[in-house]
Write a protein that holds these residues in place. Sequence first.
Motif, mmCIF file in Angstrom:
data_model
loop_
_atom_site.group_PDB
_atom_site.id
_atom_site.type_symbol
_atom_site.label_atom_id
_atom_site.label_comp_id
_atom_site.label_asym_id
_atom_site.label_seq_id
_atom_site.Cartn_x
_atom_site.Cartn_y
_atom_site.Cartn_z
ATOM 1 N N ASP A 183 0.805 -1.223 0.000
ATOM 2 C CA ASP A 183 0.000 0.000 0.000
ATOM 3 C C ASP A 183 0.842 1.279 0.000
ATOM 4 N N ARG A 184 2.134 1.155 -0.204
ATOM 5 C CA ARG A 184 3.024 2.319 -0.205
ATOM 6 C C ARG A 184 3.208 2.856 -1.619
ATOM 7 N N THR A 185 3.773 4.055 -1.691
ATOM 8 C CA THR A 185 4.059 4.644 -3.001
ATOM 9 C C THR A 185 5.206 3.876 -3.663
ATOM 10 N N ALA A 186 5.344 4.057 -4.947
ATOM 11 C CA ALA A 186 6.426 3.393 -5.681
ATOM 12 C C ALA A 186 7.785 3.815 -5.134
ATOM 13 N N THR A 187 7.936 5.067 -4.799
ATOM 14 C CA THR A 187 9.205 5.548 -4.243
ATOM 15 C C THR A 187 9.495 4.881 -2.908
ATOM 16 N N ASP A 188 8.495 4.800 -2.038
ATOM 17 C CA ASP A 188 8.679 4.129 -0.747
ATOM 18 C C ASP A 188 9.008 2.649 -0.934
ATOM 19 N N LYS A 189 8.344 2.011 -1.885
ATOM 20 C CA LYS A 189 8.628 0.606 -2.172
ATOM 21 C C LYS A 189 10.087 0.430 -2.591
ATOM 22 N N LYS A 198 7.073 0.425 -13.115
ATOM 23 C CA LYS A 198 5.970 0.836 -13.990
ATOM 24 C C LYS A 198 5.013 1.759 -13.226
ATOM 25 N N GLU A 199 4.710 1.389 -11.997
ATOM 26 C CA GLU A 199 3.837 2.208 -11.147
ATOM 27 C C GLU A 199 4.441 3.598 -10.937
ATOM 28 N N GLY A 200 5.745 3.631 -10.636
ATOM 29 C CA GLY A 200 6.409 4.910 -10.409
ATOM 30 C C GLY A 200 6.493 5.762 -11.659
ATOM 31 N N LYS A 201 6.681 5.127 -12.787
ATOM 32 C CA LYS A 201 6.753 5.891 -14.034
ATOM 33 C C LYS A 201 5.360 6.424 -14.400
ATOM 34 N N THR A 202 4.343 5.611 -14.156
ATOM 35 C CA THR A 202 2.976 6.019 -14.455
ATOM 36 C C THR A 202 2.544 7.207 -13.595
ATOM 37 N N ASP A 203 2.915 7.194 -12.314
ATOM 38 C CA ASP A 203 2.508 8.302 -11.444
ATOM 39 C C ASP A 203 3.462 9.502 -11.516
ATOM 40 N N SER A 240 6.695 9.667 -10.653
ATOM 41 C CA SER A 240 7.776 9.782 -9.663
ATOM 42 C C SER A 240 9.092 9.181 -10.150
ATOM 43 N N PHE A 241 9.049 8.289 -11.134
ATOM 44 C CA PHE A 241 10.279 7.698 -11.688
ATOM 45 C C PHE A 241 10.451 8.145 -13.134
ATOM 46 N N HIS A 242 11.725 8.308 -13.497
ATOM 47 C CA HIS A 242 12.056 8.731 -14.857
ATOM 48 C C HIS A 242 13.225 7.897 -15.363
ATOM 49 N N TYR A 243 13.019 7.214 -16.468
ATOM 50 C CA TYR A 243 14.072 6.453 -17.129
ATOM 51 C C TYR A 243 13.615 6.187 -18.556
ATOM 52 N N THR A 302 22.621 6.099 -5.745
ATOM 53 C CA THR A 302 22.604 6.517 -7.142
ATOM 54 C C THR A 302 21.434 5.888 -7.889
ATOM 55 N N ILE A 303 21.145 4.627 -7.605
ATOM 56 C CA ILE A 303 20.004 3.959 -8.242
ATOM 57 C C ILE A 303 18.731 4.766 -7.976
ATOM 58 N N LEU A 304 18.529 5.135 -6.734
ATOM 59 C CA LEU A 304 17.320 5.880 -6.362
ATOM 60 C C LEU A 304 17.324 7.284 -6.946
ATOM 61 N N SER A 305 18.452 7.975 -6.842
ATOM 62 C CA SER A 305 18.475 9.358 -7.340
ATOM 63 C C SER A 305 18.293 9.413 -8.855
ATOM 64 N N GLU A 306 18.793 8.425 -9.586
ATOM 65 C CA GLU A 306 18.587 8.416 -11.037
ATOM 66 C C GLU A 306 17.131 8.150 -11.406
ATOM 67 N N LEU A 307 16.441 7.401 -10.553
ATOM 68 C CA LEU A 307 15.021 7.142 -10.823
ATOM 69 C C LEU A 307 14.157 8.367 -10.609
ATOM 70 N N ILE A 308 14.463 9.135 -9.577
ATOM 71 C CA ILE A 308 13.563 10.226 -9.191
ATOM 72 C C ILE A 308 13.997 11.607 -9.677
#
Length: 183
Positions: A70-76, A130-135, A137-140, A176-182
């Motif tokens: 039930d958490r956000t993609a970033t929290d996951k 996919k969830e993070g990109k859809t909302d 919060s993620f960029h790649y 770095t993995i996280l910072s590149e995603l967000i």
Amino acid sequence: MQTRDKIIQIGDELIRKIGYNAFSFSDISKILQIKNASIHYHFPTKSMLVISIIQKHLYLLERFKKTVSDRTATDKMIQFLAVYAMGRSNSKISILGALANDYYTFDTPIQNELKLLMENTLNWLTETLKEGKTDGSFHYPMDHRTKATMIITNLLGAEKLARITFSHDFQEIKETILSELIK
């Protein structure tokens, strides 16, 4: 804790610390102060023990997925990366990282269990990306599964590299993995 569970726990720790080929039932019996026959009673072969260890990690993955569902993609993602960081305690690495090198030396049942653990991990990670990109919060730029594979590859490589270099190398790669995603 039952003897069987203790054997699985010690076997898991040994695999993640020194590797599959570097430990034997004798090592476990010394730690638990029991006879090898007691281990063979629960696990007639080393392969059967390894399968049980992988199944334990499949169970832990399922529990993790429910915990963060039930958490956000970033929290996951933060929690997922934290699991790998915690797994590095006491000079250990993840079960995937520890067993991947020996994949071709395993018999088919172990290979199948290891594939299942990897696929379940990649599928969850792919869906989270996919969830993070859809909302937003993620960029790649690439396909979700390719990005998931790249993240797993980075984590598995980083945990091994950090054994030789500095432990902060793993932390930097994880961040770095996280910072590149967000970004």
